[in-house]
Design an enzyme around this catalytic site. Sequence first.
Site, short mmCIF file in Angstrom:
data_model
loop_
_atom_site.label_atom_id
_atom_site.label_comp_id
_atom_site.label_asym_id
_atom_site.label_seq_id
_atom_site.Cartn_x
_atom_site.Cartn_y
_atom_site.Cartn_z
N CYS A 88 0.84 -1.20 0.00
CA CYS A 88 0.00 0.00 0.00
C CYS A 88 0.88 1.25 0.00
CB CYS A 88 -1.01 -0.03 1.15
SG CYS A 88 -2.31 1.22 0.96
N HIS A 100 -3.90 -5.01 -0.25
CA HIS A 100 -3.45 -5.42 1.09
C HIS A 100 -3.44 -6.94 1.19
CE1 HIS A 100 -3.37 -1.54 3.20
NE2 HIS A 100 -4.31 -1.19 2.33
N GLU A 102 -2.35 -8.67 3.50
CA GLU A 102 -2.67 -9.06 4.89
C GLU A 102 -4.17 -9.03 5.16
OE1 GLU A 102 -1.62 -6.17 3.87
OE2 GLU A 102 -2.22 -4.52 5.19
#
Lengths: 253, 206
Positions: free
Chosen positions: B85, B186, B188
């Site tokens: 990001c 993202h 994650e």
Amino acid sequence: MTVRIRVIPCLDVANGRVVKGVNFVDLQDAGDPVEQAQAYDAAGADELCFLDITASHEKRDTIIDVVRRTAEVCFMPVTVGGGVRTADDARALLMAGADKVAVNSAAVARPEVVSDIATRFGSQCMVASIDARRVAEGRWEIFTHGGRTPTGIDALEHALRLAKLGAGELLVTSMDRDGTRDGYDLELVRTIADAVSIPVVASGGVGNLDHLVEGVTRGHANAVLAASIFHFGEHSIAEAHDALRAAGLPART
Amino acid sequence: MSETIALIDFGAGNLHSVHNALMAAGAGNVAVTADPVIVAQADRIILPGVGAFGACRDALFAIDGMIDALEQRVGKDGVPFLGICVGMQMLADKGIEYGAHDGLGWIGGTVKAIEPADERIKIPHMGWNDVTPTAGHELLESGEAYYLHGYHFDVADEADILATTSHGGSLVAAVGRDNIVGVQFHPEKSQAYGLAFLQQFLEWKP
């Protein structure tokens, strides 16, 4: 394609325990928000929302612990609302692993909290809650304290103000429809969604899958939030995605 | 697994989420660190980041010796690097968000506001969207990942673009060159797709 319509289950949490929680899976501890979050992560929820309804201020830290433990085992975006009053409250949640924080009452009393949070942590994490009741044809007013207390503030004007102050998303809840299962207040959602350039989440009143679809097709929402239809196993996240796709809307496969 | 993965801690909001996801993806030894000495010896380096470009950039550059350590270890020694990001956006020459700010300048281009021609397109770009590989890079597979950003990387040399997505027009989803890769989405927060991507990065031998 394009960005998908998000399906967001919402869990109410009080004192670190789920209220009216999930019972569609075998849970070891039916009150554990982390276990319920994991079930939704595995089911392919697009995001998860925790709404902290803890009444006592001394027990506010329980939600921080819930978020931290959720972030260890869930790999989806998490929004946390309820009780966020200052940028420091937001920081504690974000550092624990929340991706977005939703601000409601505090932004009624002091709209600048929205710009405080957006400036420090970015608009992308700043969700402004709009809790509204219809007061006349085509007119809605902001209510606080779970929809009991009128403020005299026009909902559309409030939404525009918070968007201008740096909110990255609006969570629009009809307090008339919340808990009724009669469907979203589509006119409320559409009136706000058409007036702002940021994404809008429709909330309050979902009783079936058609309501989710209408939230987008007629309410012009970018995401649809629901609680009971998912928690009680009436419908799965996959069925919600299928219903959106069947209506020609972009949804995850 | 004696490899050390340095996850750079400059106070980014997604630091712990990235750490959790790396552990779930099978990472052995992750050092969450602001110490340039550890970064200068790491086998892999990950730079997270959310929020405003300038705030992230200032926090990273304020760590004494960090930029030198990164340039040595990534630029000269060639260890695998992943930016996520705003951690990806900081690879740019500069970012224009609340003023103009210099980035690392490892991938040419500028980070600027997403300005779709169609005013019905909502900004920030928020939600699950395509990752469409454009360069046949081994780390990037076609799939759906979670995006959350109002600014995008306008890359100078098309050869540095590894994947794109679409939101009111084409947006860069991933950039890279040699041992460097950066993703706008993202991993994650992208469930199975994201964890598989991180696992691939942990095994990547550029």
